[in-house]
Motif scaffolding. Structure first.
Motif, mmCIF file in Angstrom:
data_model
loop_
_atom_site.group_PDB
_atom_site.id
_atom_site.type_symbol
_atom_site.label_atom_id
_atom_site.label_comp_id
_atom_site.label_asym_id
_atom_site.label_seq_id
_atom_site.Cartn_x
_atom_site.Cartn_y
_atom_site.Cartn_z
ATOM 1 N N GLY A 128 7.582 0.796 -8.745
ATOM 2 C CA GLY A 128 6.545 1.379 -8.982
ATOM 3 C C GLY A 128 5.259 1.102 -9.173
ATOM 4 N N ASN A 129 4.908 -0.522 -9.425
ATOM 5 C CA ASN A 129 3.714 -1.196 -9.488
ATOM 6 C C ASN A 129 3.217 -1.057 -8.466
ATOM 7 O OD1 ASN A 129 2.404 -3.890 -9.895
ATOM 8 N ND2 ASN A 129 2.690 -2.793 -11.676
ATOM 9 N N PRO A 130 2.238 -1.138 -8.743
ATOM 10 C CA PRO A 130 1.487 -1.297 -6.682
ATOM 11 C C PRO A 130 1.983 -2.816 -6.448
ATOM 12 C CG PRO A 130 0.139 -0.273 -8.120
ATOM 13 C CD PRO A 130 0.927 -0.582 -9.276
ATOM 14 N N VAL A 131 1.380 -3.350 -7.080
ATOM 15 C CA VAL A 131 2.294 -5.906 -6.684
ATOM 16 C C VAL A 131 3.665 -4.854 -6.005
ATOM 17 C CG1 VAL A 131 2.219 -7.873 -7.584
ATOM 18 C CG2 VAL A 131 0.877 -6.687 -8.454
ATOM 19 N N ARG A 132 4.566 -4.729 -7.002
ATOM 20 C CA ARG A 132 5.560 -4.450 -6.692
ATOM 21 C C ARG A 132 5.637 -3.700 -5.301
ATOM 22 N NH1 ARG A 132 11.310 -5.393 -9.096
ATOM 23 N NH2 ARG A 132 11.990 -5.518 -7.807
ATOM 24 N N VAL A 133 5.608 -2.918 -4.881
ATOM 25 C CA VAL A 133 4.987 -2.136 -4.354
ATOM 26 C C VAL A 133 5.035 -2.595 -2.666
ATOM 27 C CG1 VAL A 133 4.297 -0.254 -2.577
ATOM 28 C CG2 VAL A 133 5.111 -0.020 -5.158
ATOM 29 N N ALA A 134 3.491 -3.384 -2.794
ATOM 30 C CA ALA A 134 3.603 -4.598 -1.437
ATOM 31 C C ALA A 134 3.702 -5.689 -1.894
ATOM 32 C CB ALA A 134 1.860 -5.169 -2.012
ATOM 33 N N VAL A 135 4.616 -6.277 -2.173
ATOM 34 C CA VAL A 135 5.667 -6.606 -2.170
ATOM 35 C C VAL A 135 6.511 -6.291 -0.854
ATOM 36 C CG1 VAL A 135 7.602 -8.853 -3.012
ATOM 37 C CG2 VAL A 135 5.382 -8.944 -4.122
ATOM 38 N N ALA A 136 7.324 -5.148 -1.187
ATOM 39 C CA ALA A 136 8.271 -4.640 -0.846
ATOM 40 C C ALA A 136 8.045 -4.326 0.471
ATOM 41 C CB ALA A 136 8.763 -3.606 -1.753
ATOM 42 N N GLY A 137 6.621 -3.992 0.317
ATOM 43 C CA GLY A 137 5.915 -3.496 1.821
ATOM 44 C C GLY A 137 6.488 -5.345 2.717
ATOM 45 N N HIS A 138 5.957 -6.435 2.109
ATOM 46 C CA HIS A 138 6.004 -7.459 2.733
ATOM 47 C C HIS A 138 7.465 -7.694 4.160
ATOM 48 C CE1 HIS A 138 4.611 -11.089 3.577
ATOM 49 N NE2 HIS A 138 6.008 -11.878 3.185
ATOM 50 N N ARG A 139 8.399 -7.957 2.652
ATOM 51 C CA ARG A 139 9.637 -7.934 2.908
ATOM 52 C C ARG A 139 10.279 -7.041 3.774
ATOM 53 N NH1 ARG A 139 11.210 -12.153 -0.200
ATOM 54 N NH2 ARG A 139 14.022 -11.346 -0.128
ATOM 55 N N ALA A 140 10.018 -5.533 3.626
ATOM 56 C CA ALA A 140 10.043 -5.115 4.883
ATOM 57 C C ALA A 140 9.636 -5.343 6.254
ATOM 58 C CB ALA A 140 10.287 -3.768 4.463
ATOM 59 N N TRP A 141 8.897 -5.551 5.888
ATOM 60 C CA TRP A 141 8.483 -6.125 7.172
ATOM 61 C C TRP A 141 8.791 -7.064 8.055
ATOM 62 C CZ3 TRP A 141 5.350 -10.865 8.004
ATOM 63 C CH2 TRP A 141 5.227 -11.401 9.155
ATOM 64 N N LEU A 142 9.132 -8.472 7.372
ATOM 65 C CA LEU A 142 10.106 -9.556 7.857
ATOM 66 C C LEU A 142 10.956 -8.738 8.063
ATOM 67 C CD1 LEU A 142 9.421 -13.099 7.720
ATOM 68 C CD2 LEU A 142 9.965 -12.720 5.719
ATOM 69 N N ARG A 143 11.385 -8.494 7.803
ATOM 70 C CA ARG A 143 13.335 -7.731 7.621
ATOM 71 C C ARG A 143 13.346 -7.474 9.492
ATOM 72 N NH1 ARG A 143 14.126 -6.357 2.336
ATOM 73 N NH2 ARG A 143 13.707 -3.984 2.754
ATOM 74 N N GLU A 144 12.530 -6.211 9.353
ATOM 75 C CA GLU A 144 12.013 -5.544 11.053
ATOM 76 C C GLU A 144 11.421 -6.538 11.780
ATOM 77 O OE1 GLU A 144 9.586 -2.818 12.702
ATOM 78 O OE2 GLU A 144 9.016 -2.405 10.565
ATOM 79 N N LEU A 145 10.257 -7.240 11.398
ATOM 80 C CA LEU A 145 10.503 -8.670 12.402
ATOM 81 C C LEU A 145 11.600 -9.350 12.944
ATOM 82 C CD1 LEU A 145 7.918 -10.003 13.510
ATOM 83 C CD2 LEU A 145 8.231 -11.488 12.179
ATOM 84 N N LEU A 146 12.085 -10.032 12.106
ATOM 85 C CA LEU A 146 13.709 -11.148 12.655
ATOM 86 C C LEU A 146 14.870 -9.862 12.918
ATOM 87 C CD1 LEU A 146 13.796 -12.291 9.026
ATOM 88 C CD2 LEU A 146 12.488 -13.297 10.712
ATOM 89 N N ALA A 147 14.729 -8.655 12.273
ATOM 90 C CA ALA A 147 15.893 -8.475 13.418
ATOM 91 C C ALA A 147 15.457 -7.556 14.989
ATOM 92 C CB ALA A 147 15.575 -6.400 12.447
ATOM 93 N N ASP A 148 14.191 -7.638 14.845
ATOM 94 C CA ASP A 148 13.061 -7.054 16.391
ATOM 95 C C ASP A 148 13.500 -8.174 17.240
ATOM 96 O OD1 ASP A 148 11.707 -5.685 18.389
ATOM 97 O OD2 ASP A 148 10.597 -7.299 18.175
ATOM 98 N N LEU A 149 13.737 -9.609 16.655
ATOM 99 C CA LEU A 149 13.344 -10.411 17.932
ATOM 100 C C LEU A 149 14.654 -11.279 17.733
ATOM 101 C CD1 LEU A 149 10.970 -12.776 15.789
ATOM 102 C CD2 LEU A 149 10.815 -12.082 18.392
ATOM 103 N N LEU A 150 15.405 -10.856 16.731
ATOM 104 C CA LEU A 150 17.582 -11.385 17.496
ATOM 105 C C LEU A 150 17.500 -10.246 18.564
ATOM 106 C CD1 LEU A 150 18.645 -11.278 13.458
ATOM 107 C CD2 LEU A 150 18.833 -13.174 15.740
#
Length: 224
Positions: A128-150
């Motif tokens: 729930g820490n804002p820093v951890r939330v920001a990290v999770a958001g970044h990694r979710a975006w990256l997974r979505e980007l790679l899945a979309d490109l695939l």
């Protein structure tokens, strides 16, 4: 609907960013990555930035807000770099190759100390820490980007090739951190960084390299 390569809209800020704030963020990026976030006192960042304590507190209520700004800034830079690359690289497959080449270049760079985002997550284990939330958001975006490109490249996606897209960000991490729940703990993390055996031989991305997560200086793109 915006594509996966569209950067998240950044918070509105004055048209002319404060030079002192920029120096503080740049200094934080250098020392947090090299020395650790919790191990780095505010005075260390202030000294590195060449500003006064009063100037620091004029821009940031405290260290936690600086850490969050540091992570969010890197996230915005990475997204913007990926979006720019998507406009200049012809096909999804070529973009994927360029992203992978960029990850390889980053990991081989002198002074590499792991993924900036994963390092931050390790120091902020509370989901729930804002820093951890920001990290999770970044990694979710990256997974979505790679899945979309695939998917757009006509290659098997994560539903058919187990873990293909989710494991790709971990290859960028450069190491496994079993103490970070939900990050870097899968089978693909064991044994360090591996090349994807299904990838085509030759020059990835036809010589193009996209550094989307340079650990020390934010994302940037280079052409090979």
């Amino acid at each position: 609907m915006p594509s996966a390569t569209t950067p998240r809209k950044a918070p509105e800020r004055p048209s002319s960013p404060s030079p002192a704030r920029e120096r503080l963020l740049a200094a934080a990026g250098r020392v947090f990555y090299a020395e650790g976030i919790h191990a780095t006192p505010v005075d260390r960042v202030i000294e590195e930035a060449g500003v006064t304590r009063a100037t620091f507190y004029r821009h940031f209520p405290g260290k936690e807000s600086l850490v969050l700004a540091y992570v969010e800034r890197r996230d915005a830079e990475v997204r913007a770099t990926a979006a720019e690359a998507a406009e200049t690289i012809a096909t999804p497959l070529d973009l994927l190759h360029a992203l992978v080449a960029g990850v390889a270049a980053e990991i081989c760079r002198p002074g590499f100390r792991g993924c900036l985002f994963l390092n931050a997550a390790a120091e902020y284990p509370d989901p729930g820490n804002p820093v951890r939330v920001a990290v999770a958001g970044h990694r979710a975006w990256l997974r979505e980007l790679l899945a979309d490109l695939l998917s757009r490249a006509g290659r098997p996606g994560p539903a058919r090739r187990r873990g293909a897209a989710p494991h790709a960000p971990r290859r960028r991490d450069g190491r496994r951190l079993p103490g970070v729940p939900g990050i870097g703990t899968g089978p693909a993390d064991r044994g360090g960084v591996h090349a994807d055996p299904s990838g085509p031989p030759g020059r990835p991305g036809r010589g193009r390299t996209v550094l989307i997560a340079d650990s020390r200086h934010g994302g940037r793109r280079a052409r090979g």
